[in-house]
Design a protein around this motif. Structure first.
Motif, short mmCIF file in Angstrom:
data_model
loop_
_atom_site.label_atom_id
_atom_site.label_comp_id
_atom_site.label_asym_id
_atom_site.label_seq_id
_atom_site.Cartn_x
_atom_site.Cartn_y
_atom_site.Cartn_z
N SER A 81 0.84 -1.20 0.00
CA SER A 81 0.00 0.00 0.00
C SER A 81 0.87 1.25 0.00
CB SER A 81 -0.94 -0.02 1.20
OG SER A 81 -1.78 1.10 1.17
N ASN A 82 1.89 1.28 0.86
CA ASN A 82 2.80 2.42 0.90
C ASN A 82 3.59 2.56 -0.40
OD1 ASN A 82 2.06 3.16 3.48
ND2 ASN A 82 3.69 1.99 4.46
N TYR A 83 3.95 1.44 -0.99
CA TYR A 83 4.70 1.44 -2.25
C TYR A 83 3.89 2.11 -3.37
CZ TYR A 83 7.03 -0.55 -6.39
OH TYR A 83 7.66 -0.72 -7.59
N LEU A 84 2.59 1.88 -3.35
CA LEU A 84 1.73 2.42 -4.42
C LEU A 84 1.22 3.83 -4.13
CD1 LEU A 84 -0.36 -0.82 -5.01
CD2 LEU A 84 1.35 0.15 -6.57
N THR A 85 1.16 4.21 -2.86
CA THR A 85 0.54 5.48 -2.47
C THR A 85 1.52 6.65 -2.65
OG1 THR A 85 -0.80 4.30 -0.87
CG2 THR A 85 -0.66 6.68 -0.60
N ASN A 86 0.97 7.75 -3.14
CA ASN A 86 1.72 9.00 -3.30
C ASN A 86 2.94 8.90 -4.21
OD1 ASN A 86 -0.01 10.59 -1.73
ND2 ASN A 86 0.93 9.80 0.14
N ARG A 87 2.87 8.03 -5.21
CA ARG A 87 3.94 7.98 -6.22
C ARG A 87 3.78 9.23 -7.08
NH1 ARG A 87 6.62 3.34 -6.22
NH2 ARG A 87 7.61 3.75 -8.18
N LYS A 88 4.90 9.82 -7.44
CA LYS A 88 4.85 11.07 -8.21
C LYS A 88 5.53 10.87 -9.55
CE LYS A 88 4.42 13.84 -4.18
NZ LYS A 88 4.95 13.57 -2.90
N GLN A 89 5.09 11.71 -10.49
CA GLN A 89 5.63 11.61 -11.85
C GLN A 89 5.85 13.00 -12.42
OE1 GLN A 89 3.87 8.83 -14.78
NE2 GLN A 89 3.13 10.67 -15.77
N ILE A 90 6.93 13.13 -13.16
CA ILE A 90 7.22 14.35 -13.91
C ILE A 90 7.55 13.89 -15.32
CG2 ILE A 90 8.85 16.25 -14.23
CD1 ILE A 90 9.26 16.26 -11.20
N VAL A 91 7.02 14.59 -16.30
CA VAL A 91 7.33 14.29 -17.70
C VAL A 91 8.25 15.38 -18.20
CG1 VAL A 91 6.40 14.00 -20.02
CG2 VAL A 91 5.12 13.13 -18.05
N LYS A 92 9.37 14.95 -18.78
CA LYS A 92 10.33 15.91 -19.33
C LYS A 92 10.55 15.59 -20.79
CE LYS A 92 14.83 17.92 -18.47
NZ LYS A 92 16.03 17.91 -17.63
N TYR A 93 10.41 16.59 -21.64
CA TYR A 93 10.64 16.43 -23.06
C TYR A 93 11.51 17.58 -23.52
CZ TYR A 93 9.87 16.02 -28.07
OH TYR A 93 10.05 15.90 -29.43
N LYS A 94 12.70 17.23 -24.00
CA LYS A 94 13.72 18.22 -24.37
C LYS A 94 13.95 19.16 -23.20
CE LYS A 94 13.05 17.74 -29.30
NZ LYS A 94 12.79 18.37 -30.57
N GLN A 95 13.62 20.43 -23.36
CA GLN A 95 13.87 21.41 -22.29
C GLN A 95 12.61 21.73 -21.48
OE1 GLN A 95 17.02 22.14 -21.71
NE2 GLN A 95 17.51 20.87 -23.49
N THR A 96 11.50 21.06 -21.79
CA THR A 96 10.24 21.36 -21.12
C THR A 96 9.92 20.26 -20.11
OG1 THR A 96 9.47 22.41 -23.15
CG2 THR A 96 7.80 21.89 -21.49
N GLN A 97 9.46 20.68 -18.93
CA GLN A 97 9.14 19.74 -17.87
C GLN A 97 7.75 20.04 -17.31
OE1 GLN A 97 12.30 18.78 -15.08
NE2 GLN A 97 10.86 19.18 -13.42
N SER A 98 6.97 19.00 -17.09
CA SER A 98 5.64 19.17 -16.51
C SER A 98 5.74 19.41 -15.01
CB SER A 98 4.79 17.92 -16.77
OG SER A 98 5.25 16.86 -15.96
N GLN A 99 4.62 19.76 -14.44
CA GLN A 99 4.57 19.85 -12.98
C GLN A 99 4.46 18.44 -12.40
OE1 GLN A 99 1.68 22.54 -11.44
NE2 GLN A 99 2.45 24.29 -12.59
N GLU A 100 4.88 18.30 -11.18
CA GLU A 100 4.81 17.02 -10.49
C GLU A 100 3.35 16.65 -10.25
OE1 GLU A 100 7.72 15.75 -7.21
OE2 GLU A 100 5.94 16.46 -6.14
N MET A 101 3.02 15.38 -10.54
CA MET A 101 1.66 14.89 -10.34
C MET A 101 1.69 13.60 -9.52
SD MET A 101 -0.13 15.46 -14.05
CE MET A 101 -1.72 15.04 -13.39
N VAL A 102 0.71 13.46 -8.65
CA VAL A 102 0.57 12.22 -7.88
C VAL A 102 -0.16 11.20 -8.74
CG1 VAL A 102 -0.45 11.17 -5.82
CG2 VAL A 102 0.55 13.45 -5.68
N LEU A 103 0.41 10.00 -8.83
CA LEU A 103 -0.22 8.93 -9.62
C LEU A 103 -1.24 8.20 -8.75
CD1 LEU A 103 2.93 7.43 -11.35
CD2 LEU A 103 1.29 9.05 -12.29
N LYS A 104 -2.45 8.11 -9.25
CA LYS A 104 -3.51 7.42 -8.52
C LYS A 104 -3.80 6.05 -9.09
CE LYS A 104 -5.47 11.73 -7.01
NZ LYS A 104 -6.58 12.63 -6.93
N THR A 105 -3.19 5.76 -10.23
CA THR A 105 -3.35 4.44 -10.85
C THR A 105 -2.01 3.98 -11.39
OG1 THR A 105 -3.86 5.39 -13.02
CG2 THR A 105 -5.74 4.92 -11.57
N GLY A 106 -1.95 2.72 -11.72
CA GLY A 106 -0.78 2.16 -12.39
C GLY A 106 0.24 1.57 -11.45
#
Length: 189
Positions: A81-106
């Motif tokens: 449960s802890n392993y899956l909870t509050n996992r975060k993701q950032i997408v980076k493409y070339k010089q552009t980076q998204s904001q950090e998002m909490v993954l609720k699935t996957g």
């Protein structure tokens, strides 16, 4: 894995990410079943299902319930449960980076645990139909059925596929219709 293997948790229809199981073994078993049906004068329809972003759409709550059902409890369940909870993701493409998002699935695909968690998540899919035969290789699912009468076979497959679709929906998985195919196997006579 020792717990899963010792307690025979995974379906015998699952060939993906398992010791002493392979695509070759799955193909041999499928070929044997189809050949037997043809020898008995039957048609066989095989439907090759493609799940859309299967590893990315696993619902964490459902997964935790399934782990508990399979006997993973206490500290081990809390750890997952802890392993899956509050996992975060950032997408980076070339010089552009998204904001950090909490993954609720996957589940993490590059991890050792991702594939086994997926296998446990989809493990019960074959319970949706008593008529279809299932062959699973991770997220690649093949269902097939045989009958002497092509019309009866077609009706049965349609009816049973609606049960498979219901099971996928309950588990919040999506079928990729564009990549799902079927084949009719029959004698050349």
């Amino acid at each position: 894995m020792k717990f899963i293997e010792k307690n025979k948790v995974l379906s015998q229809s699952q060939y993906g990410f398992r010791k002493n199981r392979s695509t070759e073994l799955a193909i041999i078993e499928l070929t044997n079943k189809i050949s037997r049906a043809i020898d008995q004068g039957q048609y066989t329809i095989g439907v090759f299902l493609d799940l859309s972003k299967a590893f990315d759409t696993i619902n964490h709550e459902i997964l935790i319930q399934k782990l508990q059902h399979y006997g993973i409890r206490g500290i081990a369940l809390e750890w997952f449960s802890n392993y899956l909870t509050n996992r975060k993701q950032i997408v980076k493409y070339k010089q552009t980076q998204s904001q950090e998002m909490v993954l609720k699935t996957g589940v993490p695909q590059g991890s050792i645990l991702g594939p086994i968690l997926f296998l446990l998540y989809i493990n019960d899919i074959e319970n949706c139909s008593k008529l279809l035969s299932f062959m699973l290789f991770a997220d690649d699912t093949t269902v097939f059925h045989s009958n002497r009468c092509l019309k009866t076979l077609n009706i049965t497959i349609q009816h049973e596929l609606s049960k498979v679709e219901d099971s996928l929906n309950v588990n919040k998985l999506s079928l990729n219709i564009k990549k799902t195919e079927f084949i009719l196997f029959r004698s050349s006579n």
